[in-house]
Design an enzyme around this catalytic site. Structure first.
Site, PDB file in Angstrom:
ATOM      1  N   LYS A 284      -6.919   6.389  -4.730  1.00 36.47           N
ATOM      2  CA  LYS A 284      -6.415   5.675  -5.908  1.00 36.47           C
ATOM      3  C   LYS A 284      -6.212   6.671  -7.043  1.00 36.47           C
ATOM      4  CE  LYS A 284      -8.818   1.245  -5.222  1.00 36.47           C
ATOM      5  NZ  LYS A 284      -7.656   0.355  -5.047  1.00 36.47           N
ATOM      6  N   ARG A 358     -10.039  -5.649   4.214  1.00 35.55           N
ATOM      7  CA  ARG A 358      -9.702  -6.492   5.355  1.00 35.55           C
ATOM      8  C   ARG A 358     -10.283  -5.940   6.658  1.00 35.55           C
ATOM      9  NH1 ARG A 358      -3.458  -5.878   3.977  1.00 35.55           N
ATOM     10  NH2 ARG A 358      -4.461  -5.676   1.935  1.00 35.55           N
TER      11      ARG A 358
END
Ligand code: BES
Ligand code: MN
Ligand code: ZN
Length: 510
Positions: A284, A358
């Site tokens: 990020k 996920r």
């Protein structure tokens, strides 16, 4: 922590540092809300006029402090806005009461004791005021104070109000006592959840989180099992291991089980517990990673909800799964392009290591499904896309069952947690097709929150009712405090999960 008592004294006789009253927005200016009659009397019936002269309107979130007249045994009166005066025969909106009590409690930090003279017409209004006050009184001071800490003093900022005394409740009434106790338990567990979220990621590793969960479980008669990296390897939890591989702090899967001998239903709660999300090799950029200690908010909510269910002694079994890992880039980290073999046996091509939630959830969902619970609810700070769609205060609800999604939306509404139902459009599945594996961990950018939901759905056992709460927006408040919500970790979804467990316990969910 702030103590909550049901006062036997009236507003005119209570000795405290402040009295809190409600003020609502009437057609012709501010109106003093029920519960504050004695206070108004001490103002010779002119409290509304005084408030109006001070600029108060009764708007939601408004706070006015005024010196108390001589008839009261407190120095200060704190008036909090309750929004519109309710229609005739209607009572004050519970969430307005919860928020107003929170506003008042925040303004009272640094004081010893405050009386709350808000409209508590029944036990559920009492719960709302008590919850709001105890949630508003929260402060995270564990890392402040420097050397003064040793003397028990907090160097930066004030301590929360010491005692909240609720006026207008019946201290000896069974129902009122139970309502207060429920509020104490739920607020305490929400505040524990906030502490976990706010704890910096150098201290709250997956192992440390598992240790906190283990200790709390033992204290509350909840069964606990922790799968460490060895057990995860042996079990084939490729998703959790793949995400945790880049970190020096190894992953964990924690199972918490609260059971009631008379329970006929079992709920499974599954939480995303990324103790820090750097993005991994798909790192990020700065500006997007400073708050990523909050990426375990789902697991914290699940943990708190299971402990709350146990402390409330609900007649339902609740199993909590905490999928804990730290997502870091390193020579041992999963690369974009790697294929993971998941616990379910499916293979996943990792196209973006920042879509890690996920992956850990998929393994936990498959594992939770093996026990055939009556329903599974997962909670996760899963996608930035959900924040773009719904903003910072509302979580998205996806489900494989329309009725269950509707129920959760209603339950969230009932406990004052803003949420909105979201679809799982089947056409978005093709974007996750992988030339190499059974599925990729990324799909189309448009509808990214729904793509993530569709991915999770594939790991839920056949025929099991499932819902997914994407709390990426409301889990962590980067702005100023509001209502009973502090800066930082909020405890989003705990009240919804607890109410779901309560409704399931009394068979009120079909
Ligand atoms: N933890 C983030 C999602 C998030 C964003 C939580 C903002 C809280 C606030 C998640 O792991 C993530 O990075 N998601 C990616 C997915 C994408 C790479 C498919 C995202 O939303 O950008
Ligand atoms: Mn991520
Ligand atoms: Zn994440």
């Amino acid at each position: 922590m702030t103590a909550l008592t049901l006062s036997t004294a009236g507003a005119a006789t209570l000795r405290a540092d402040a009295l809190v009253v409600g003020v609502a927005k009437g057609a012709k200016g501010p109106v003093v809300a029920p519960g504050a009659e004695a206070v108004d009397k001490a103002f010779e019936g002119k409290l509304a006029t005084v408030l109006e002269a001070l600029g108060a309107s009764g708007a939601d979130g408004e706070l006015t402090k005024l010196p108390a007249p001589s008839g009261l045994k407190v120095p200060v009166v704190v008036a909090v806005g309750l929004g519109q005066v309710p229609d005739k025969d209607e009572s004050y909106d519970e969430d307005a009461l919860r928020r107003a009590a929170g506003v008042a409690a925040r303004a009272l930090s640094g004081t010893r004791k405050a009386g709350f003279a808000l409209p508590v017409e029944d036990a559920s209004a009492l719960t709302a005021v008590a919850e709001g006050a105890l949630l508003g009184a929260y402060a995270f001071t564990a890392y402040q104070g420097g050397e003064k800490k040793a003397s028990g003093k907090n160097g930066n900022g004030k301590q929360p109000v010491g005692e909240v005394a609720l006026l207008g409740a019946k201290p000896r009434d069974k129902e009122h006592k139970a309502a207060a106790e429920r509020a104490r338990i739920v607020a305490a567990e929400i505040n524990v959840c906030r502490d976990l979220i706010n704890t910096p990621p150098n201290d709250l590793t997956p192992e440390a989180f598992a240790a906190v969960a283990t200790a709390a479980a033992k204290e509350n008669g909840v069964k606990v099992q922790v799968l460490d990296e060895k057990a995860l390897t042996k079990g084939g939890f490729g998703g959790i291991l793949g995400v945790g591989k880049g970190s020096e702090a190894p992953p964990r899967l924690v199972r918490l089980a609260y059971t009631h001998p008379k329970a006929s239903k079992t709920l499974a709660f599954v939480g995303k517990g990324i103790t820090y999300d750097s993005g991994g090799i798909s790192l990020k950029p700065a500006g997007h990673n400073e708050t990523m200690k909050c990426d375990m908010s789902g697991a914290a909510a699940v943990f708190s909800a299971v402990i709350a269910a146990a402390r409330l002694g609900l007649e339902v079994n609740v199993t909590g799964w905490l999928a804990l890992a730290e997502n870091m880039p390193s020579g041992s980290a999963t690369r974009p392009g790697d294929v993971l073999r998941m616990y379910s046996g499916k293979t996943v091509e990792v196209l973006n290591t920042d879509a890690e939630g996920r992956l850990v959830l998929a393994d936990a969902l498959t594992k939770a499904s093996e026990e055939s619970p009556d329903a599974i609810v997962d909670v996760a700070t899963l996608t930035g896309a959900m924040v773009l769609a719904l903003g910072n205060r509302t979580f998205g609800i996806m489900a494989n069952d329309d009725a269950f999604r509707t129920s959760l939306h209603e339950i969230a509404e009932e406990v004052g947690e803003p949420s909105w139902p979201m679809p799982l459009p089947a056409d978005l599945r093709k974007g996750m097709e992988s030339p190499t594996a059974d599925i990729a961990n990324m799909g189309e950018r448009m509808g990214g929150g729904l793509v993530a939901g569709l991915f999770l759905q594939e790991f839920v056992g056949e025929g099991i009712t499932w819902a997914h709460l994407d709390i990426a927006g409301p889990a962590f408040n980067e702005g100023a405090p509001f209502g009973h919500t502090p800066k930082g970790g909020t405890g989003s979804a705990v009240r919804t999960l607890v109410r779901l467990a309560e409704r399931t316990a009394i068979g009120d969910l079909g």
